[in-house]
Design a protein around this motif. Structure first.
Motif, PDB file in Angstrom:
ATOM      1  N   GLY A 148      14.847  13.185   0.914  1.00 30.58           N
ATOM      2  CA  GLY A 148      15.181  11.896   0.329  1.00 30.58           C
ATOM      3  C   GLY A 148      14.023  10.925   0.224  1.00 30.58           C
ATOM      4  N   LYS A 149      12.904  11.216   0.891  1.00 32.02           N
ATOM      5  CA  LYS A 149      11.776  10.274   0.890  1.00 32.02           C
ATOM      6  C   LYS A 149      11.174  10.131  -0.507  1.00 32.02           C
ATOM      7  N   LYS A 150      10.927  11.210  -1.186  1.00 30.96           N
ATOM      8  CA  LYS A 150      10.332  11.150  -2.529  1.00 30.96           C
ATOM      9  C   LYS A 150      11.257  10.388  -3.476  1.00 30.96           C
ATOM     10  N   ALA A 151      12.547  10.649  -3.404  1.00 31.00           N
ATOM     11  CA  ALA A 151      13.503   9.946  -4.278  1.00 31.00           C
ATOM     12  C   ALA A 151      13.529   8.455  -3.961  1.00 31.00           C
ATOM     13  N   PHE A 152      13.471   8.102  -2.691  1.00 25.23           N
ATOM     14  CA  PHE A 152      13.439   6.701  -2.271  1.00 25.23           C
ATOM     15  C   PHE A 152      12.197   6.015  -2.843  1.00 25.23           C
ATOM     16  N   ILE A 153      11.035   6.629  -2.646  1.00 23.70           N
ATOM     17  CA  ILE A 153       9.781   6.055  -3.123  1.00 23.70           C
ATOM     18  C   ILE A 153       9.794   5.928  -4.641  1.00 23.70           C
ATOM     19  N   ASP A 154      10.232   6.967  -5.328  1.00 22.50           N
ATOM     20  CA  ASP A 154      10.307   6.918  -6.791  1.00 22.50           C
ATOM     21  C   ASP A 154      11.242   5.806  -7.257  1.00 22.50           C
ATOM     22  N   ARG A 155      12.377   5.682  -6.608  1.00 24.55           N
ATOM     23  CA  ARG A 155      13.362   4.673  -7.014  1.00 24.55           C
ATOM     24  C   ARG A 155      12.791   3.262  -6.904  1.00 24.55           C
ATOM     25  N   ILE A 156      12.206   2.944  -5.771  1.00 25.08           N
ATOM     26  CA  ILE A 156      11.757   1.558  -5.605  1.00 25.08           C
ATOM     27  C   ILE A 156      10.425   1.275  -6.296  1.00 25.08           C
ATOM     28  N   GLU A 176      15.267  -1.731   2.450  1.00 21.54           N
ATOM     29  CA  GLU A 176      15.477  -1.810   1.010  1.00 21.54           C
ATOM     30  C   GLU A 176      14.868  -3.108   0.490  1.00 21.54           C
ATOM     31  N   PRO A 177      13.801  -3.029  -0.278  1.00 17.26           N
ATOM     32  CA  PRO A 177      13.163  -4.242  -0.790  1.00 17.26           C
ATOM     33  C   PRO A 177      14.106  -5.149  -1.575  1.00 17.26           C
ATOM     34  N   LYS A 178      15.066  -4.573  -2.294  1.00 21.25           N
ATOM     35  CA  LYS A 178      15.976  -5.395  -3.097  1.00 21.25           C
ATOM     36  C   LYS A 178      16.879  -6.275  -2.221  1.00 21.25           C
ATOM     37  N   GLU A 179      16.991  -5.960  -0.938  1.00 17.41           N
ATOM     38  CA  GLU A 179      17.822  -6.760  -0.039  1.00 17.41           C
ATOM     39  C   GLU A 179      17.050  -7.924   0.594  1.00 17.41           C
ATOM     40  N   ILE A 180      15.766  -8.015   0.309  1.00 18.22           N
ATOM     41  CA  ILE A 180      14.942  -9.098   0.851  1.00 18.22           C
ATOM     42  C   ILE A 180      14.968 -10.249  -0.151  1.00 18.22           C
ATOM     43  N   ASP A 181      15.206 -11.442   0.350  1.00 19.62           N
ATOM     44  CA  ASP A 181      15.304 -12.637  -0.485  1.00 19.62           C
ATOM     45  C   ASP A 181      14.012 -12.833  -1.270  1.00 19.62           C
ATOM     46  N   ALA A 182      14.088 -12.669  -2.587  1.00 19.36           N
ATOM     47  CA  ALA A 182      12.909 -12.784  -3.447  1.00 19.36           C
ATOM     48  C   ALA A 182      12.364 -14.205  -3.502  1.00 19.36           C
ATOM     49  N   SER A 183      13.142 -15.176  -3.090  1.00 19.75           N
ATOM     50  CA  SER A 183      12.608 -16.540  -3.070  1.00 19.75           C
ATOM     51  C   SER A 183      11.714 -16.748  -1.844  1.00 19.75           C
ATOM     52  N   GLU A 184      11.791 -15.834  -0.873  1.00 22.22           N
ATOM     53  CA  GLU A 184      10.929 -15.927   0.304  1.00 22.22           C
ATOM     54  C   GLU A 184       9.761 -14.942   0.249  1.00 22.22           C
ATOM     55  N   ASP A 193       0.852  -1.184   0.000  1.00 15.20           N
ATOM     56  CA  ASP A 193       0.000   0.000   0.000  1.00 15.20           C
ATOM     57  C   ASP A 193       0.895   1.243   0.000  1.00 15.20           C
ATOM     58  N   SER A 194       0.376   2.350  -0.489  1.00 18.27           N
ATOM     59  CA  SER A 194       1.192   3.573  -0.586  1.00 18.27           C
ATOM     60  C   SER A 194       1.719   4.031   0.772  1.00 18.27           C
ATOM     61  N   CYS A 195       0.929   3.909   1.825  1.00 15.48           N
ATOM     62  CA  CYS A 195       1.382   4.359   3.144  1.00 15.48           C
ATOM     63  C   CYS A 195       2.503   3.477   3.702  1.00 15.48           C
ATOM     64  N   ALA A 196       2.621   2.257   3.221  1.00 17.99           N
ATOM     65  CA  ALA A 196       3.707   1.383   3.682  1.00 17.99           C
ATOM     66  C   ALA A 196       5.058   1.851   3.137  1.00 17.99           C
ATOM     67  N   PHE A 197       5.048   2.541   2.003  1.00 21.18           N
ATOM     68  CA  PHE A 197       6.295   3.079   1.455  1.00 21.18           C
ATOM     69  C   PHE A 197       6.910   4.085   2.421  1.00 21.18           C
ATOM     70  N   ASP A 198       6.059   4.860   3.097  1.00 22.56           N
ATOM     71  CA  ASP A 198       6.546   5.807   4.112  1.00 22.56           C
ATOM     72  C   ASP A 198       7.322   5.072   5.204  1.00 22.56           C
ATOM     73  N   GLU A 199       6.779   3.937   5.627  1.00 27.71           N
ATOM     74  CA  GLU A 199       7.409   3.164   6.703  1.00 27.71           C
ATOM     75  C   GLU A 199       8.688   2.469   6.226  1.00 27.71           C
ATOM     76  N   LEU A 200       8.686   2.006   4.991  1.00 28.51           N
ATOM     77  CA  LEU A 200       9.916   1.418   4.444  1.00 28.51           C
ATOM     78  C   LEU A 200      11.030   2.465   4.469  1.00 28.51           C
ATOM     79  N   PHE A 201      10.684   3.685   4.078  1.00 28.60           N
ATOM     80  CA  PHE A 201      11.664   4.775   4.110  1.00 28.60           C
ATOM     81  C   PHE A 201      12.102   5.071   5.548  1.00 28.60           C
TER      82      PHE A 201
END
Length: 175
Positions: free
Chosen positions: A53-61, A21-29, A8-16
């Motif tokens: 940096g939040k907008k850039a983070f959200i845009d990047r991922i 970093e989603p790319k660091e999470i094992d995609a097989s899991e 959900d969009s609000c979860a991106f705030d919390e990831l930031f």
């Protein structure tokens, strides 16, 4: 097999906030996805000086494919074709059909109130949704989704002092 989680969009705030970093999470899991509706919400998030940096983070991922866009398979304007579409389960289509009356008036974007949350909840019936909201949509939408077995993971329940993000996610899935 990877567990699929729609973000959900609000979860991106919390990831930031937690520097996850989603790319660091094992995609097989765990495999994260975003719907087109959520992408539209994310594109409207302004850059705020108090959150550098939040907008850039959200845009990047969200735009790089790090969290790919997915939705229901089909050939209509709101559907996804081969390689990006997911076949809807009967419980999901039944949920969408039985909750049409829960959509509110269209907002400035033209999307009815509760439409994005309803879509996310339909995905959560078979997969899961990651949010920071206490309730997605309205009470009826949430209750009907939970009755069908929806998995709603709330970032507000994540405490990095007591567990890792992976441990937090694992808690929401039966073995």
């Amino acid at each position: 097999m990877a567990r699929h989680i729609f973000v959900d969009s609000c979860a991106f705030d919390e990831l930031f906030k937690h520097r996850i970093e989603p790319k660091e999470i094992d995609a097989s899991e765990f495999q994260f996805y975003v719907t087109g509706e959520v992408l539209r919400e994310l594109s409207n998030i302004p850059e705020r000086p108090e959150e550098p940096g939040k907008k850039a983070f959200i845009d990047r991922i969200s735009k790089s494919g790090e969290i790919p866009e997915r939705g229901y398979f089909g050939f209509g304007s709101e559907s996804y074709g081969f390689g990006r579409g997911i076949l809807a389960d009967l419980s999901q289509t039944d949920y969408l059909e039985s909750t049409k009356d829960q959509l509110g008036e269209p907002r400035k974007s033209g999307v009815p109130k509760n439409a994005t949350d309803r879509q996310l909840l339909s995905h959560a019936i078979v997969f899961a949704v990651l949010t920071n909201e206490p309730t997605l949509g309205n009470k009826v939408l949430m209750e009907k989704a939970v009755e069908r077995g929806a998995t709603v993971i709330r970032m507000r329940d994540f405490d990095p002092e007591t567990e890792t993000f992976i441990q937090f996610l694992r808690r929401h899935f039966p073995n």
